[in-house]
Motif scaffolding. Structure first.
Motif: not given
Length: 460
Positions: A97-102
């Motif tokens: 899920k955090l892979a979408f964030l910078p």
């Protein structure tokens, strides 16, 4: 220019067409469920509450057994590891899920330099950089969805492991009750054969022409029953050790009730077709593996498309090389890059083919799990009904044999109208029938345990 526009329109059309398959969600494919319950007629399919939805405490009502199951659920290492597997899967899902964030990094640097003994020059840089992958073609999305269904599969395995532990504890507990009852019967028969041996010893001394072979046969029969008792005591000790291990405890005596006191369900309401397996965790886990492979195909397809990355950075520095003097100031920049695979030595094509083959394997595994579950339910129902029928027949047989032992012994010690062989044979037949009935009573209990597990282990 016109040809260039046509080319761009064609590329856009290809991208739009591909996106439909890249962003699609898993949908359950067709699976063979017709006729998976061969013996559906043996079960009640009209009741509101099915056997598969009963909590384990409603199935296994023995207070001692419930305590042992609770102990196993707390201490069993397989269940403890299953909980840790869930935690690991949750962490992997959070990462996807955090892979979408910078992604941000901070790499401070400082330099002290002196040229030909001159005054040292001090420079510093405090850079903060970021990297942001734009998920244009669903690569990150498919990986996140795969992690979600993977978590569901791991939770299913946890439920299946719990059902397995509960069933294992119940099976061993009922085995102990069966062995206790058989030991009781053998002990009683041991005393009966001893009395017969002593009776024949007395008859040899008081009756003229009485042969010693009768006494020898009676003595040998007594020793045979004694050996059976010792063997059962060994089996009890071994089962206690195995059950202690399942409970996560050192080997010890297991507190338990009696076989005759057990009350188990005798009517098994259940659904049909795929609804029958609604609680079957391993079947659902196999389907989640199938869904994970589905998203694996989407991930493999997305690798054929461009990857867009934006990398902004900000540096607080006093470096004169950057045209800055004390005090330091900010130097801001941003870079955008796109990577389009052109020739990857066949790796992307191979990856897609592997993902598609893995999907087909997962489908075959899921289909087999469905058929296996139906077969296990059918086997458990047949075992229960046949054991119950045999137990009724053996109860009648035991009554006849008990009377036969009594009558044969009276004829032998009275008018002598019976031989010692008939007495021994009658006792052996009675013992075998009693042992057989106890075994079939146990098989009935074992069938309930098997059906409980075959239907997914019920509720908590």
């Amino acid at each position: 220019m016109k040809r260039l526009n046509i080319l761009w329109m064609g590329l856009a059309l290809v991208v739009m067409t591909g996106c439909k398959s890249l962003y699609g969600k898993y949908e359950r494919p067709q699976v063979q469920t017709d006729g998976i319950m061969r013996d559906a007629a043996l079960a009640d399919t009209t009741a509101d509450e099915t056997f598969g939805n009963l909590p384990w405490r409603a199935v296994f009502t023995d207070p001692q057994l419930q305590k042992h199951i609770e102990t196993a659920l707390e201490n069993n290492p397989d269940l403890l590891n299953a909980v840790l597997n869930v935690k690991m899967a949750e962490a992997q899902l959070m990462a996807s899920k955090l892979a979408f964030l910078p992604q941000f990094t901070f790499t401070p640097q400082g330099t002290i330099a002196s040229w030909d003994g001159q005054k040292a020059t001090k420079t510093y840089q405090l850079p903060v950089s970021a990297s942001w992958t734009i998920d244009l073609f669903g690569n990150l999305l498919s990986q996140k969805r795969a992690a979600q269904v993977s978590l569901l599969a791991v939770k299913d395995y946890q439920v299946a492991a719990q059902a397995g532990v509960i069933s294992g504890v119940a099976n061993m507990y009922y085995t102990l009750l069966m062995l206790d009852k058989q030991l009781e019967v053998v002990t009683n028969m041991e005393q009966l054969t001893k009395d017969t041996w002593e009776t024949m010893q007395m008859l040899k001394q008081t009756r003229v022409g009485y042969r010693s072979t009768a006494v020898q046969s009676a003595e040998a029969n007594y020793y045979s029953v004694q050996a059976q008792r010792i063997d059962m005591q060994r089996q009890i000790r071994e089962v206690e050790n195995s059950l202690s291990l399942l409970l996560g405890q050192p080997a010890q005596t297991i507190a338990r009730g009696k076989l005759d006191e057990q009350v188990l369900p005798s009517e098994f309401a259940m659904g049909v077709g795929i609804q029958l397996l609604a609680n079957r965790a391993d079947v659902h886990a196999a389907e989640m593996q199938l869904a994970q492979c589905f998203y694996g195909i989407q991930t493999a397809r997305s690798r054929f498309y461009p990857q867009l990355t934006i990398s902004p950075s900000g540096i607080f520095t006093n470096s004169s090389g950057a045209g800055i003097v004390n005090p330091g100031k900010w130097l801001l920049s941003a870079v955008g890059s796109m990577v389009q695979p052109i020739f990857m030595k066949g790796q992307l094509v191979a990856g897609l083919k592997v993902a598609q083959a893995q999907y087909e394997q997962a489908y075959n595994t899921w289909q087999n799990k469905v058929l296996t579950a139906g077969s296990e339910v059918s086997n458990a129902l047949v075992q229960y009904n046949s054991s119950e029928e045999k137990s009724r027949i053996e109860a009648s047989q035991i009554k006849v044999l008990e009377q036969n032992v009594k009558d044969t012994k009276e004829l032998f010690t009275g008018a002598g109208n019976s031989t010692y062989l008939e007495v021994i044979q009658a006792q052996s037949s009675l013992l075998n029938a009693q042992i057989s009935k106890i075994t079939d009573d146990f098989n009935k209990m074992q069938a309930v345990v098997s059906l409980y597990q075959a239907l997914g282990g019920g509720g908590k």
